[in-house]
Design a protein around this motif. Structure first.
Motif, PDB file in Angstrom:
ATOM      1  N   THR A  41      51.583   6.176   9.927  1.00  0.00           N
ATOM      2  CA  THR A  41      51.179   7.551   9.827  1.00  0.00           C
ATOM      3  C   THR A  41      51.830   7.944  11.244  1.00  0.00           C
ATOM      4  OG1 THR A  41      49.184   7.322  10.783  1.00  0.00           O
ATOM      5  CG2 THR A  41      49.434   7.456   8.255  1.00  0.00           C
ATOM      6  N   GLY A  42      51.591   7.365  12.342  1.00  0.00           N
ATOM      7  CA  GLY A  42      52.245   7.799  13.617  1.00  0.00           C
ATOM      8  C   GLY A  42      53.742   7.885  13.364  1.00  0.00           C
ATOM      9  N   LEU A  43      54.418   6.978  12.868  1.00  0.00           N
ATOM     10  CA  LEU A  43      55.862   6.958  12.681  1.00  0.00           C
ATOM     11  C   LEU A  43      56.305   8.179  12.042  1.00  0.00           C
ATOM     12  CD1 LEU A  43      58.526   5.438  13.617  1.00  0.00           C
ATOM     13  CD2 LEU A  43      58.240   4.064  11.601  1.00  0.00           C
ATOM     14  N   ALA A  44      55.486   8.274  10.880  1.00  0.00           N
ATOM     15  CA  ALA A  44      55.788   9.310   9.797  1.00  0.00           C
ATOM     16  C   ALA A  44      56.086  10.725  10.699  1.00  0.00           C
ATOM     17  CB  ALA A  44      54.986   9.475   8.778  1.00  0.00           C
ATOM     18  N   PHE A  45      54.944  11.033  11.401  1.00  0.00           N
ATOM     19  CA  PHE A  45      54.813  12.496  12.236  1.00  0.00           C
ATOM     20  C   PHE A  45      55.868  12.297  13.262  1.00  0.00           C
ATOM     21  CE2 PHE A  45      50.192  12.219  11.115  1.00  0.00           C
ATOM     22  CZ  PHE A  45      50.091  13.657  10.845  1.00  0.00           C
ATOM     23  N   ILE A  46      56.410  11.508  14.005  1.00  0.00           N
ATOM     24  CA  ILE A  46      57.287  11.237  14.854  1.00  0.00           C
ATOM     25  C   ILE A  46      58.697  11.771  14.184  1.00  0.00           C
ATOM     26  CG2 ILE A  46      58.865   9.823  16.300  1.00  0.00           C
ATOM     27  CD1 ILE A  46      55.971   8.380  17.262  1.00  0.00           C
ATOM     28  N   VAL A  47      59.133  11.081  13.173  1.00  0.00           N
ATOM     29  CA  VAL A  47      60.335  11.228  12.288  1.00  0.00           C
ATOM     30  C   VAL A  47      60.153  12.764  11.699  1.00  0.00           C
ATOM     31  CG1 VAL A  47      61.503  10.639  10.123  1.00  0.00           C
ATOM     32  CG2 VAL A  47      60.591   8.877  11.604  1.00  0.00           C
ATOM     33  N   GLY A  48      59.027  13.083  11.195  1.00  0.00           N
ATOM     34  CA  GLY A  48      59.121  14.546  10.620  1.00  0.00           C
ATOM     35  C   GLY A  48      59.279  15.574  11.975  1.00  0.00           C
ATOM     36  N   GLY A  49      58.809  15.082  13.167  1.00  0.00           N
ATOM     37  CA  GLY A  49      58.932  16.176  14.143  1.00  0.00           C
ATOM     38  C   GLY A  49      60.360  16.147  14.701  1.00  0.00           C
ATOM     39  N   LEU A  50      61.193  14.859  14.424  1.00  0.00           N
ATOM     40  CA  LEU A  50      62.350  14.917  14.586  1.00  0.00           C
ATOM     41  C   LEU A  50      63.329  15.815  13.931  1.00  0.00           C
ATOM     42  CD1 LEU A  50      62.807  11.283  15.998  1.00  0.00           C
ATOM     43  CD2 LEU A  50      63.193  13.375  17.502  1.00  0.00           C
ATOM     44  N   VAL A  51      63.164  15.527  12.530  1.00  0.00           N
ATOM     45  CA  VAL A  51      63.717  16.361  11.458  1.00  0.00           C
ATOM     46  C   VAL A  51      63.342  17.724  11.624  1.00  0.00           C
ATOM     47  CG1 VAL A  51      63.509  16.684   9.132  1.00  0.00           C
ATOM     48  CG2 VAL A  51      63.647  14.461   9.742  1.00  0.00           C
ATOM     49  N   VAL A  52      62.602  18.380  12.001  1.00  0.00           N
ATOM     50  CA  VAL A  52      61.888  19.852  12.264  1.00  0.00           C
ATOM     51  C   VAL A  52      62.921  20.186  13.436  1.00  0.00           C
ATOM     52  CG1 VAL A  52      60.377  21.252  12.813  1.00  0.00           C
ATOM     53  CG2 VAL A  52      59.780  19.835  11.270  1.00  0.00           C
ATOM     54  N   ALA A  53      62.986  19.195  14.486  1.00  0.00           N
ATOM     55  CA  ALA A  53      63.592  19.793  15.707  1.00  0.00           C
ATOM     56  C   ALA A  53      65.191  19.639  15.362  1.00  0.00           C
ATOM     57  CB  ALA A  53      63.604  18.747  16.877  1.00  0.00           C
ATOM     58  N   VAL A  54      65.626  18.961  14.602  1.00  0.00           N
ATOM     59  CA  VAL A  54      67.265  18.817  14.213  1.00  0.00           C
ATOM     60  C   VAL A  54      67.393  20.229  13.651  1.00  0.00           C
ATOM     61  CG1 VAL A  54      68.817  17.644  12.933  1.00  0.00           C
ATOM     62  CG2 VAL A  54      67.539  16.614  14.551  1.00  0.00           C
ATOM     63  N   GLY A  55      66.303  20.422  12.515  1.00  0.00           N
ATOM     64  CA  GLY A  55      66.787  21.756  11.737  1.00  0.00           C
ATOM     65  C   GLY A  55      66.787  23.055  12.539  1.00  0.00           C
ATOM     66  N   VAL A  56      65.906  23.058  13.354  1.00  0.00           N
ATOM     67  CA  VAL A  56      65.628  24.226  14.264  1.00  0.00           C
ATOM     68  C   VAL A  56      67.086  24.222  15.246  1.00  0.00           C
ATOM     69  CG1 VAL A  56      64.581  25.258  16.261  1.00  0.00           C
ATOM     70  CG2 VAL A  56      63.208  24.472  14.371  1.00  0.00           C
ATOM     71  N   ILE A  57      67.528  23.205  15.850  1.00  0.00           N
ATOM     72  CA  ILE A  57      68.724  23.474  16.565  1.00  0.00           C
ATOM     73  C   ILE A  57      70.075  23.720  15.614  1.00  0.00           C
ATOM     74  CG2 ILE A  57      70.443  21.901  18.010  1.00  0.00           C
ATOM     75  CD1 ILE A  57      67.763  20.385  18.772  1.00  0.00           C
ATOM     76  N   ALA A  58      70.040  23.030  14.436  1.00  0.00           N
ATOM     77  CA  ALA A  58      71.102  23.492  13.538  1.00  0.00           C
ATOM     78  C   ALA A  58      70.946  25.016  13.274  1.00  0.00           C
ATOM     79  CB  ALA A  58      71.035  22.557  12.151  1.00  0.00           C
ATOM     80  N   TRP A  59      69.993  25.588  12.770  1.00  0.00           N
ATOM     81  CA  TRP A  59      69.724  26.877  12.586  1.00  0.00           C
ATOM     82  C   TRP A  59      70.339  27.907  13.804  1.00  0.00           C
ATOM     83  CZ3 TRP A  59      66.695  30.847  14.476  1.00  0.00           C
ATOM     84  CH2 TRP A  59      66.945  32.074  13.855  1.00  0.00           C
ATOM     85  N   VAL A  60      69.743  27.533  15.131  1.00  0.00           N
ATOM     86  CA  VAL A  60      70.356  27.938  16.093  1.00  0.00           C
ATOM     87  C   VAL A  60      71.675  28.164  16.256  1.00  0.00           C
ATOM     88  CG1 VAL A  60      70.125  28.264  18.607  1.00  0.00           C
ATOM     89  CG2 VAL A  60      67.914  28.263  17.291  1.00  0.00           C
ATOM     90  N   ILE A  61      72.451  26.890  16.309  1.00  0.00           N
ATOM     91  CA  ILE A  61      73.703  26.898  16.420  1.00  0.00           C
ATOM     92  C   ILE A  61      74.637  27.333  15.342  1.00  0.00           C
ATOM     93  CG2 ILE A  61      75.402  24.922  16.474  1.00  0.00           C
ATOM     94  CD1 ILE A  61      73.764  23.253  18.263  1.00  0.00           C
TER      95      ILE A  61
END
Length: 102
Positions: free
Chosen positions: A20-40
């Motif tokens: 579950t800890g790994l799932a939260f880390i992967v989920g956070g990375l996906v959200v971060a990449v999505g936000v960065i892509a939206w901004v760019i």
């Protein structure tokens, strides 16, 4: 010959639910990449045009209201000062007439 009883016992354990800890880390990375892509790529336009109509009339009306309120406050202060002066004069007269009678 002797009879030997040999028993072999094999136990299997499976680890489940430990990622579950790994799932939260992967989920956070996906959200971060999505936000960065939206901004760019799809962020807000740099060309923003805002126009507000009727502001001059509203400011003029507000300044008239403030002026009227100031005049009203000045009149009230003048009336209060006159009333206080009259009260002071009548109090002084009452003190003078009280001291003359004694």
């Amino acid at each position: 010959m002797s009879d030997k009883d040999t028993h072999t016992h094999i136990e299997r354990t499976e680890k489940t639910g430990g990622s579950t800890g790994l799932a939260f880390i992967v989920g956070g990375l996906v959200v971060a990449v999505g936000v960065i892509a939206w901004v760019i790529y799809g962020g807000a336009d740099d060309d923003v045009d805002i126009s507000i109509e009727g502001v001059g009339e509203a400011v003029e009306s507000a300044s008239e209201s403030v002026g009227e309120a100031a005049e009203s406050a000045a009149g009230a202060a003048e009336n209060a000062a006159e009333s206080a002066a009259e009260s002071a004069e009548s109090a002084a007269e009452a003190v003078e007439s009280g001291t003359e009678n004694n």
